[in-house]
Design a protein around this motif. Structure first.
Motif, mmCIF file in Angstrom:
data_model
loop_
_atom_site.group_PDB
_atom_site.id
_atom_site.type_symbol
_atom_site.label_atom_id
_atom_site.label_comp_id
_atom_site.label_asym_id
_atom_site.label_seq_id
_atom_site.Cartn_x
_atom_site.Cartn_y
_atom_site.Cartn_z
ATOM 1 N N LYS A 97 -2.950 -11.454 -0.701
ATOM 2 C CA LYS A 97 -3.171 -10.056 -1.109
ATOM 3 C C LYS A 97 -2.047 -9.149 -0.614
ATOM 4 O O LYS A 97 -1.539 -8.320 -1.367
ATOM 5 C CB LYS A 97 -4.513 -9.552 -0.592
ATOM 6 C CG LYS A 97 -5.687 -10.074 -1.361
ATOM 7 C CD LYS A 97 -6.990 -9.522 -0.805
ATOM 8 C CE LYS A 97 -8.175 -10.067 -1.552
ATOM 9 N NZ LYS A 97 -9.445 -9.546 -0.996
ATOM 10 N N ARG A 98 -1.667 -9.285 0.653
ATOM 11 C CA ARG A 98 -0.583 -8.450 1.201
ATOM 12 C C ARG A 98 0.735 -8.726 0.493
ATOM 13 O O ARG A 98 1.482 -7.805 0.157
ATOM 14 C CB ARG A 98 -0.434 -8.679 2.702
ATOM 15 C CG ARG A 98 -1.432 -7.946 3.551
ATOM 16 C CD ARG A 98 -1.035 -7.909 5.029
ATOM 17 N NE ARG A 98 -0.713 -9.217 5.571
ATOM 18 C CZ ARG A 98 -1.603 -10.049 6.130
ATOM 19 N NH1 ARG A 98 -2.863 -9.701 6.220
ATOM 20 N NH2 ARG A 98 -1.224 -11.219 6.604
ATOM 21 N N SER A 99 1.032 -9.990 0.261
ATOM 22 C CA SER A 99 2.292 -10.352 -0.397
ATOM 23 C C SER A 99 2.357 -9.794 -1.804
ATOM 24 O O SER A 99 3.374 -9.251 -2.240
ATOM 25 C CB SER A 99 2.453 -11.867 -0.423
ATOM 26 O OG SER A 99 2.549 -12.383 0.878
ATOM 27 N N LEU A 100 1.263 -9.933 -2.545
ATOM 28 C CA LEU A 100 1.236 -9.416 -3.911
ATOM 29 C C LEU A 100 1.336 -7.897 -3.927
ATOM 30 O O LEU A 100 2.026 -7.313 -4.759
ATOM 31 C CB LEU A 100 -0.024 -9.877 -4.637
ATOM 32 C CG LEU A 100 -0.077 -11.367 -4.974
ATOM 33 C CD1 LEU A 100 -1.436 -11.719 -5.570
ATOM 34 C CD2 LEU A 100 1.040 -11.762 -5.903
ATOM 35 N N ALA A 101 0.657 -7.237 -2.988
ATOM 36 C CA ALA A 101 0.714 -5.775 -2.920
ATOM 37 C C ALA A 101 2.130 -5.281 -2.659
ATOM 38 O O ALA A 101 2.530 -4.215 -3.147
ATOM 39 C CB ALA A 101 -0.233 -5.272 -1.845
ATOM 40 N N LYS A 102 2.904 -6.048 -1.899
ATOM 41 C CA LYS A 102 4.293 -5.680 -1.590
ATOM 42 C C LYS A 102 5.271 -6.193 -2.649
ATOM 43 O O LYS A 102 6.461 -5.894 -2.573
ATOM 44 C CB LYS A 102 4.695 -6.245 -0.231
ATOM 45 C CG LYS A 102 3.950 -5.649 0.929
ATOM 46 C CD LYS A 102 4.393 -6.331 2.215
ATOM 47 C CE LYS A 102 3.659 -5.811 3.415
ATOM 48 N NZ LYS A 102 4.062 -6.493 4.650
ATOM 49 N N GLY A 103 4.795 -6.990 -3.585
ATOM 50 C CA GLY A 103 5.691 -7.552 -4.585
ATOM 51 C C GLY A 103 6.485 -8.733 -4.061
ATOM 52 O O GLY A 103 7.493 -9.125 -4.634
ATOM 53 N N GLU A 104 6.042 -9.315 -2.967
ATOM 54 C CA GLU A 104 6.710 -10.457 -2.344
ATOM 55 C C GLU A 104 6.104 -11.724 -2.920
ATOM 56 O O GLU A 104 5.096 -12.224 -2.422
ATOM 57 C CB GLU A 104 6.546 -10.414 -0.833
ATOM 58 C CG GLU A 104 7.197 -9.212 -0.197
ATOM 59 C CD GLU A 104 6.849 -9.065 1.294
ATOM 60 O OE1 GLU A 104 5.993 -9.835 1.785
ATOM 61 O OE2 GLU A 104 7.431 -8.185 1.922
ATOM 62 N N VAL A 105 6.714 -12.261 -3.952
ATOM 63 C CA VAL A 105 6.138 -13.407 -4.637
ATOM 64 C C VAL A 105 7.049 -14.627 -4.640
ATOM 65 O O VAL A 105 6.775 -15.585 -5.331
ATOM 66 C CB VAL A 105 5.746 -13.044 -6.095
ATOM 67 C CG1 VAL A 105 4.621 -12.035 -6.097
ATOM 68 C CG2 VAL A 105 6.941 -12.510 -6.861
#
Length: 107
Positions: A97-105
């Protein structure tokens, strides 16, 4: 469409596409058959004078003569669900969730 109705929409399009190609459905009957099938299969009632944005030609594929693409969207949705499940299992739901929210994919 949501996670459930989208694959059902794809399945409906595939059935109609096959009927068109096999000669079991005339193109002129498509709007009527589309409205009927949307109500029967998805519970969506469309007006008799349904606009193209809600009708059988709402997607670009058929108007452009591109047949055979719709089943690949269902495969893509299933693949995405599998990838998300695996990421959550391996990394944890909070990290995903945190990664997706930051756009870190990136891997």
């Amino acid at each position: 469409a949501d996670e459930l109705t989208y694959p059902l929409h794809v399945a409906l399009r595939y059935r109609l596409e096959r009927a068109l190609i096999n000669g079991d459905l005339e193109a002129a009957a498509l709007p009527t058959v589309w409205r009927s099938a949307m109500k029967e299969k998805l519970g969506v009632e469309l007006a008799d004078d349904v606009a193209h944005r809600d009708g059988a030609m709402q997607d670009m594929h058929w108007p452009h003569g591109a047949f055979g693409y719709f089943p690949t969207y269902a495969v893509g949705a299933a693949t995405a669900a599998h990838l998300m499940r695996t990421a959550r299992r391996d990394l944890g739901d909070d990290v995903v969730k945190r990664s997706l929210a930051k756009g870190e994919v990136e891997p």
